[in-house]
Design a protein around this motif. Structure first.
Motif, PDB file in Angstrom:
ATOM      1  N   GLY A 166       4.275   0.150   5.414  1.00  0.00           N
ATOM      2  CA  GLY A 166       4.897   0.403   6.715  1.00  0.00           C
ATOM      3  C   GLY A 166       4.871  -0.822   7.615  1.00  0.00           C
ATOM      4  N   LYS A 167       3.883  -1.658   7.407  1.00  0.00           N
ATOM      5  CA  LYS A 167       3.774  -2.875   8.218  1.00  0.00           C
ATOM      6  C   LYS A 167       4.448  -4.051   7.533  1.00  0.00           C
ATOM      7  CE  LYS A 167      -0.559  -1.850  10.548  1.00  0.00           C
ATOM      8  NZ  LYS A 167      -1.989  -1.936  10.321  1.00  0.00           N
ATOM      9  N   GLY A 168       5.129  -3.782   6.403  1.00  0.00           N
ATOM     10  CA  GLY A 168       5.828  -4.848   5.703  1.00  0.00           C
ATOM     11  C   GLY A 168       4.888  -5.732   4.885  1.00  0.00           C
ATOM     12  N   ILE A 169       3.665  -5.238   4.632  1.00  0.00           N
ATOM     13  CA  ILE A 169       2.712  -5.996   3.818  1.00  0.00           C
ATOM     14  C   ILE A 169       2.772  -5.429   2.398  1.00  0.00           C
ATOM     15  CG2 ILE A 169       0.273  -6.604   3.524  1.00  0.00           C
ATOM     16  CD1 ILE A 169      -0.071  -5.947   6.554  1.00  0.00           C
ATOM     17  N   SER A 170       2.981  -6.300   1.390  1.00  0.00           N
ATOM     18  CA  SER A 170       3.089  -5.772   0.031  1.00  0.00           C
ATOM     19  C   SER A 170       1.690  -5.443  -0.483  1.00  0.00           C
ATOM     20  CB  SER A 170       3.778  -6.777  -0.885  1.00  0.00           C
ATOM     21  OG  SER A 170       2.956  -7.894  -1.049  1.00  0.00           O
ATOM     22  N   ALA A 171       1.612  -4.450  -1.367  1.00  0.00           N
ATOM     23  CA  ALA A 171       0.305  -3.994  -1.834  1.00  0.00           C
ATOM     24  C   ALA A 171       0.457  -3.342  -3.189  1.00  0.00           C
ATOM     25  CB  ALA A 171      -0.263  -2.990  -0.832  1.00  0.00           C
ATOM     26  N   SER A 172      -0.646  -3.263  -3.945  1.00  0.00           N
ATOM     27  CA  SER A 172      -0.650  -2.554  -5.214  1.00  0.00           C
ATOM     28  C   SER A 172      -1.583  -1.360  -5.093  1.00  0.00           C
ATOM     29  CB  SER A 172      -1.114  -3.495  -6.333  1.00  0.00           C
ATOM     30  OG  SER A 172      -2.002  -2.814  -7.199  1.00  0.00           O
ATOM     31  N   LEU A 173      -1.049  -0.190  -5.450  1.00  0.00           N
ATOM     32  CA  LEU A 173      -1.807   1.054  -5.318  1.00  0.00           C
ATOM     33  C   LEU A 173      -3.096   1.002  -6.139  1.00  0.00           C
ATOM     34  CD1 LEU A 173      -1.636   3.803  -3.939  1.00  0.00           C
ATOM     35  CD2 LEU A 173      -0.329   4.645  -5.891  1.00  0.00           C
ATOM     36  N   ASP A 174      -3.002   0.490  -7.379  1.00  0.00           N
ATOM     37  CA  ASP A 174      -4.182   0.425  -8.239  1.00  0.00           C
ATOM     38  C   ASP A 174      -5.246  -0.501  -7.671  1.00  0.00           C
ATOM     39  OD1 ASP A 174      -3.074   2.176  -9.970  1.00  0.00           O
ATOM     40  OD2 ASP A 174      -2.393   0.663 -11.412  1.00  0.00           O
ATOM     41  N   ALA A 175      -4.800  -1.655  -7.162  1.00  0.00           N
ATOM     42  CA  ALA A 175      -5.756  -2.612  -6.597  1.00  0.00           C
ATOM     43  C   ALA A 175      -6.408  -2.026  -5.353  1.00  0.00           C
ATOM     44  CB  ALA A 175      -5.046  -3.924  -6.270  1.00  0.00           C
ATOM     45  N   LEU A 176      -5.630  -1.313  -4.548  1.00  0.00           N
ATOM     46  CA  LEU A 176      -6.184  -0.705  -3.332  1.00  0.00           C
ATOM     47  C   LEU A 176      -7.241   0.332  -3.678  1.00  0.00           C
ATOM     48  CD1 LEU A 176      -3.006  -0.207  -1.101  1.00  0.00           C
ATOM     49  CD2 LEU A 176      -4.945  -1.716  -0.646  1.00  0.00           C
ATOM     50  N   ARG A 177      -6.936   1.144  -4.695  1.00  0.00           N
ATOM     51  CA  ARG A 177      -7.884   2.187  -5.074  1.00  0.00           C
ATOM     52  C   ARG A 177      -9.184   1.575  -5.606  1.00  0.00           C
ATOM     53  NH1 ARG A 177      -7.247   7.918  -8.246  1.00  0.00           N
ATOM     54  NH2 ARG A 177      -9.481   8.157  -8.603  1.00  0.00           N
ATOM     55  N   ALA A 178      -9.040   0.534  -6.440  1.00  0.00           N
ATOM     56  CA  ALA A 178     -10.231  -0.127  -6.979  1.00  0.00           C
ATOM     57  C   ALA A 178     -11.045  -0.723  -5.846  1.00  0.00           C
ATOM     58  CB  ALA A 178      -9.819  -1.215  -7.969  1.00  0.00           C
ATOM     59  N   ASP A 179     -10.359  -1.336  -4.871  1.00  0.00           N
ATOM     60  CA  ASP A 179     -11.060  -1.953  -3.754  1.00  0.00           C
ATOM     61  C   ASP A 179     -11.762  -0.902  -2.897  1.00  0.00           C
ATOM     62  OD1 ASP A 179     -11.482  -4.396  -1.908  1.00  0.00           O
ATOM     63  OD2 ASP A 179     -10.657  -2.870  -0.573  1.00  0.00           O
ATOM     64  N   LEU A 180     -11.103   0.212  -2.649  1.00  0.00           N
ATOM     65  CA  LEU A 180     -11.758   1.194  -1.770  1.00  0.00           C
ATOM     66  C   LEU A 180     -12.923   1.882  -2.456  1.00  0.00           C
ATOM     67  CD1 LEU A 180     -10.818   4.489  -1.892  1.00  0.00           C
ATOM     68  CD2 LEU A 180      -8.732   3.544  -0.987  1.00  0.00           C
ATOM     69  N   GLU A 181     -12.830   2.059  -3.781  1.00  0.00           N
ATOM     70  CA  GLU A 181     -13.961   2.665  -4.481  1.00  0.00           C
ATOM     71  C   GLU A 181     -15.159   1.705  -4.508  1.00  0.00           C
ATOM     72  OE1 GLU A 181     -12.777   6.260  -7.023  1.00  0.00           O
ATOM     73  OE2 GLU A 181     -11.666   4.615  -7.926  1.00  0.00           O
ATOM     74  N   ALA A 182     -14.874   0.404  -4.648  1.00  0.00           N
ATOM     75  CA  ALA A 182     -15.954  -0.588  -4.637  1.00  0.00           C
ATOM     76  C   ALA A 182     -16.614  -0.631  -3.256  1.00  0.00           C
ATOM     77  CB  ALA A 182     -15.409  -1.965  -4.995  1.00  0.00           C
ATOM     78  N   ARG A 183     -15.771  -0.543  -2.230  1.00  0.00           N
ATOM     79  CA  ARG A 183     -16.285  -0.590  -0.854  1.00  0.00           C
ATOM     80  C   ARG A 183     -17.146   0.636  -0.550  1.00  0.00           C
ATOM     81  NH1 ARG A 183     -12.887  -1.463   4.159  1.00  0.00           N
ATOM     82  NH2 ARG A 183     -11.266  -2.162   2.734  1.00  0.00           N
ATOM     83  N   ASP A 184     -16.689   1.831  -0.964  1.00  0.00           N
ATOM     84  CA  ASP A 184     -17.461   3.055  -0.739  1.00  0.00           C
ATOM     85  C   ASP A 184     -18.818   2.971  -1.417  1.00  0.00           C
ATOM     86  OD1 ASP A 184     -15.287   4.107   0.509  1.00  0.00           O
ATOM     87  OD2 ASP A 184     -14.759   5.498  -1.094  1.00  0.00           O
TER      88      ASP A 184
END
Ligand code: CDP
Length: 224
Positions: A166-184
């Motif tokens: 939505g902010k025009g920033i490209s992203a990968s769903l898989d990478a985001l999920r891996a990152d958020l699980e690592a952060r949690d």
């Protein structure tokens, strides 16, 4: 006593949106405590302080010069000319690298201690809605309502993805999920102020709730 509602939970659970809307509905102030950790992380990056340097990071946190001006978040740092506004870091703070670095530096007890008073100062009349990881457990243990917000990792990754796109920033769903699980994982397992519900928190799983329904739930708990 100045009333406080705390909303804690894992990354991308929707805490920020829920806190903002609940605060708006009540006409209260809002504290996005993650933003203070993110600002400390960004200031440390700008000043070349390493993620392992607990004392250096605590000094950065103590010296944090942040000003909120509508949508803008102004950060003054070493390169800011005297008498001038700080740099608008609102967008930089939302970047995933800054969030990851915030998660790493927030594991240092000295960094957390350095941000304590700043967070307590947000408690002003007529009330405060504070969101983060330890609002109910550490910072505002006497809060009148403590909410622990969760959502499935898949749902959280999807929401974070939509936010970035939505902010025009490209992203990968898989990478985001891996990152958020690592952060949690890191937030839950750290020695200082680990992410967990306060003993007297109410749990809210918003995987299948819209934002409006979540806000109504919080308001009705508050109305008791
Ligand atoms: O938006 P998101 O949930 O990803 O992150 P945030 O709430 O902005 O917080 C960024 C990081 O700061 C988190 O991963 C936590 O490790 C840390 N944090 C914390 O330790 N304590 C808080 N009260 C708030 C954030």
């Amino acid at each position: 006593d100045i009333p406080v509602i705390t909303i804690d939970g894992p990354t991308a659970s929707g805490k920020g949106t829920l806190a903002a809307q609940a605060a708006a509905a009540l006409g209260w102030h809002q504290l996005d405590s993650g933003l203070l950790y993110r600002a400390t992380a960004l200031a440390a990056l700008r000043q070349g302080v390493a993620a392992e340097d607990a004392d250096g990071l605590a000094a950065v946190a103590r010296g944090l010069k942040l000003r909120f001006d509508g949508e803008r978040v102004l950060l003054r740092h070493a390169a800011t000319p005297p008498g001038q506004d700080g740099e608008d870091v609102a967008d930089a703070l939302r970047q995933e690298q800054v969030g990851s670095l915030a998660s790493r530096i927030s594991a240092h007890g000295a960094v957390r201690a350095a941000l304590n008073q700043l967070q307590l100062d947000f408690r002003r009349l007529p009330g405060l809605v504070a969101d983060g990881r330890d609002m109910g457990t550490v910072i505002f243990p006497d809060a009148g309502l403590k909410v622990f917000l969760t959502a499935s990792p898949a749902m959280r990754a999807e929401r974070r993805y939509q936010q970035l796109i939505g902010k025009g920033i490209s992203a990968s769903l898989d990478a985001l999920r891996a990152d958020l699980e690592a952060r949690d994982e890191r937030d839950r397992n750290r020695a200082v102020a680990p992410l967990k519900p306060a003993a007297d928190a109410v749990l809210l799983d918003n995987s299948t709730l819209g934002i409006e329904e979540s806000v109504q739930q919080v308001l009705s708990w508050w109305a008791g």
